[in-house]
Enzyme design. Structure first.
Site, PDB file in Angstrom:
ATOM      1  N   SER A  39     -10.136  -0.652   1.121  1.00  0.00           N
ATOM      2  CA  SER A  39     -11.211  -1.652   1.083  1.00  0.00           C
ATOM      3  C   SER A  39     -10.821  -2.845   0.215  1.00  0.00           C
ATOM      4  O   SER A  39     -11.642  -3.752   0.004  1.00  0.00           O
ATOM      5  CB  SER A  39     -12.489  -1.036   0.510  1.00  0.00           C
TER       6      SER A  39
ATOM      7  N   THR B  25      -9.313   0.952  -9.447  1.00  0.00           N
ATOM      8  CA  THR B  25      -8.705  -0.240  -8.846  1.00  0.00           C
ATOM      9  C   THR B  25      -8.834  -1.418  -9.811  1.00  0.00           C
ATOM     10  O   THR B  25      -9.674  -1.428 -10.699  1.00  0.00           O
ATOM     11  CB  THR B  25      -9.345  -0.580  -7.470  1.00  0.00           C
TER      12      THR B  25
ATOM     13  N   ASN C 211      -6.310   4.436  -6.836  1.00  0.00           N
ATOM     14  CA  ASN C 211      -7.473   4.993  -6.169  1.00  0.00           C
ATOM     15  C   ASN C 211      -8.492   5.447  -7.216  1.00  0.00           C
ATOM     16  O   ASN C 211      -9.193   4.622  -7.761  1.00  0.00           O
ATOM     17  CB  ASN C 211      -7.142   6.104  -5.177  1.00  0.00           C
TER      18      ASN C 211
ATOM     19  N   ARG D 287       0.842  -1.200   0.000  1.00  0.00           N
ATOM     20  CA  ARG D 287       0.000   0.000   0.000  1.00  0.00           C
ATOM     21  C   ARG D 287       0.883   1.258   0.000  1.00  0.00           C
ATOM     22  O   ARG D 287       1.965   1.273   0.611  1.00  0.00           O
ATOM     23  CB  ARG D 287      -0.840  -0.032   1.287  1.00  0.00           C
TER      24      ARG D 287
ATOM     25  N   THR E 205      -4.134  -0.565  -7.120  1.00  0.00           N
ATOM     26  CA  THR E 205      -4.955   0.621  -7.381  1.00  0.00           C
ATOM     27  C   THR E 205      -4.152   1.910  -7.518  1.00  0.00           C
ATOM     28  O   THR E 205      -3.047   2.032  -6.979  1.00  0.00           O
ATOM     29  CB  THR E 205      -5.979   0.807  -6.230  1.00  0.00           C
TER      30      THR E 205
END
Ligand code: GLY
Length: 570
Positions: A451, A379, A399, A106, A397
């Site tokens: 998520s 994503t 975003n 991330r 992703t």
């Protein structure tokens, strides 16, 4: 509300059709729609080229982790909407011998980031600052992720893996119909952010070939110099100079210090299934765990797929799980997360104690958020099964669609706008309408809550399913429903992926249905119990890419027709 009642639409499976489903592994049986079936190995992703390049690497003797590097970079070339070098992601794996694990790559907040960086002097959120432009980006993790995974488990050299991707960038890919409209949709803003002459500022039509020579060169340097090229080399310097010239705050030190992190996956049982999913900083594993554990005591099969009763009980579980998600979850390196407590059977039973089959529970306190969902299908997810039996679920992703819209012309890729996944201000919804709390506030070096829900499912101790999807806040509920479709309603992988979906996320307090997917009697029944129903927010909920292992050992792909997903294999 824009309500359309129709029994047609995307592969709508009615309860009558579902009565035809009689056994648990129906692929290749009459009356069932099956996805691609292969004997040995498979890749399912958002673009045919990326799936095929992954399979090419598997055929060359590579394993799932080699194919991950190839597929992820091929998506960066052919699917700039979400495929990326300038973003981040999560991977969950299960080796053939049953060993499981997960990798967190991330993005992180730059060290110069601060809690109130998107607020004005009155403490109000400045619209657009966390979603568009150089300030919206977190420090990218994708290159660290694919190199870390491949170095630990892969078999081929990165140079060998990346060569077909470099060739693809150089020789070009053909623009699809969906890409034409997406590229047209961002043309003006991309020109505004990057100047008139920027690469994706040119008009493109379906059938045109896009050759991205800058990206080919970037990938060549990465193939030659490894991950450090991106974090310390020429690429890093170009990236930082460019972002800083646009007012960005990412520094060379931010890039140099970036590391992907191995994390324990979230593991829980649902009836006879064992589900393995992503831990924080993704909310995916815990939230899908809460939803499935809360509905476990109910006889869903008897209720019937997408019946009013089924939608109601699942909605109430979603509502409660998202309320917990938004309050408790954030980066585990910064906040204490009570994971065992959140997944505790007794706790989840108590959460459903006030469930009333005759009346909707009310989401509390906050007014409905003003939700802008025009970019909600960002994503991308891909699923890989190699011939050795190693399984990999990866979601990655930028975003928003094309991330921050900042395009690095010298390097050939878009930067993320992942900073918007932080809670800029408690109680103010982000672009997915998610309301955040303190646990997900901005801090230097912190990862923003996600998520993304790359997930593996075991059945009878064997790997059964690999799945995941894009869709922002709807990712978790789309994955949960796909698992229930296959397990409770005996759908094939392809049917489970295609079946219409719905979504509730606590706030705004409404059930979102895909367009044309809601039967009028179900609508009437839910409305009579005070459920607020919305069918117009987004045309689709998720775009699932999945693989199911069949009882005879063959693999069935589930490539979502909501987008241009494709399965490939041998
Ligand atoms: N950027 C979407 C997510 O990570 O949930």
């Amino acid at each position: 509300m824009n309500r359309i009642v129709s029994t047609r639409g995307i592969a709508l499976l009615t309860s009558v059709q579902l009565l035809l489903f009689s056994c648990s592994r129906p692929a290749e049986e009459p009356n069932h729609k099956s996805g691609l079936i292969t004997e040995n190995a498979m890749v399912v992703s958002a673009r045919g080229e990326a799936s095929r390049i992954g399979v090419e690497i598997l055929k060359k003797g590579g394993n799932a982790f080699d194919a991950m590097m190839a597929t992820e970079m091929a998506l960066a070339v052919t699917f700039p909407f979400a495929g990326n070098l300038g973003g981040g992601g999560f991977a969950v794996y299960r080796m053939a011998d049953g060993e499981i694990g997960s990798l967190d790559y991330r993005e992180k907040a730059p060290m110069a980031a601060s809690r109130d960086m998107y607020l004005d002097e009155n403490g109000e959120v400045i619209p657009g600052l966390s979603t568009q432009g150089a300030l919206a980006s977190g420090v990218p993790g994708t290159i660290a992720g694919i190199f870390t995974a491949q170095a630990k488990f892969g078999k081929l050299s990165p140079a060998e893996i990346l060569q077909p991707v470099i060739d693809l960038a150089r020789n070009g890919f053909v623009v699809s119909q969906q890409q034409e409209s997406r590229l047209r949709g961002i043309l003006e803003v991309v020109r505004e952010v990057n100047g008139e002459d920027t690469f994706y500022g040119k008009e493109r039509s379906a059938g045109d070939t896009i050759k991205n020579l800058a990206l080919a060169q970037t990938l060549e340097r990465i193939a030659q110099n490894g991950r450090d090229e991106f974090y310390k080399g020429e690429t890093a310097k170009i990236l930082v100079d460019h972002l800083q010239s646009l007012g960005g705050i990412i520094t060379l030190e931010d890039l140099e210090s970036y590391q992907a992190v191995w994390r324990e996956p979230v593991v829980f049982d649902y009836k006879e299934l064992r589900i393995i999913s992503m831990a924080p900083p993704s909310s995916g594993g815990i939230t899908i765990g809460q939803i499935l554990k809360m509905v476990e005591p109910f006889d869903l099969k008897k209720m019937g797929h997408n019946s009013s009763e089924y939608i109601q009980v699942l909605t109430e579980a979603m509502r409660r799980a998202y309320a917990d998600r938004n309050f408790y979850l954030g980066d585990p390196d910064f906040v204490a997360i009570p994971v065992p407590e959140l997944l505790d059977d007794e706790y989840l039973k108590s959460r459903m104690e006030n469930y009333d089959p005759n009346l909707a529970t009310k989401s509390e306190d906050l007014a409905e958020g003003k939700v802008q969902f025009a970019e909600s299908m960002e994503t991308t997810h891909y699923s890989i099964m190699d011939a050795e039996g190693n399984a990999l679920a990866v979601t990655t992703t930028l975003n928003g669609a094309y991330g921050s819209k900042v395009y690095l012309d010298e390097l050939g890729f878009f930067m993320n706008n992942e900073m918007d996944d932080f809670s800029s201000k408690a109680g103010v919804p982000n672009m997915f309408g998610l309301i955040g709390a303190d646990a997900n506030s901005i801090a230097p070096g912190k990862r923003m809550l996600s998520s993304m829900t790359p997930t593996l499912v075991e059945r009878d101790g064997e790997l059964w399913m690999i799945l995941g999807t894009p869709g922002g806040s709807t990712i978790i509920t789309a994955v949960a429903q796909t698992i229930l479709n296959a397990y409770e309603f005996d759908m094939t992988m392809q049917e489970a992926v295609e079946a219409p979906r719905f979504h509730h996320q606590w706030l705004p307090d409404q059930i979102l249905f895909e367009e044309k997917s809601l039967d009028s009697s179900v609508y009437r029944s839910l409305s009579s119990k005070n459920y607020r129903i919305h069918e117009g927010r987004t045309p689709i909920i998720g775009s699932v890419d999945a693989i199911m292992r069949l009882p005879d050992g063959k693999l069935e792909g589930g490539a979502d027709p909501r987008r241009e997903n494709e399965a490939a294999g041998y």
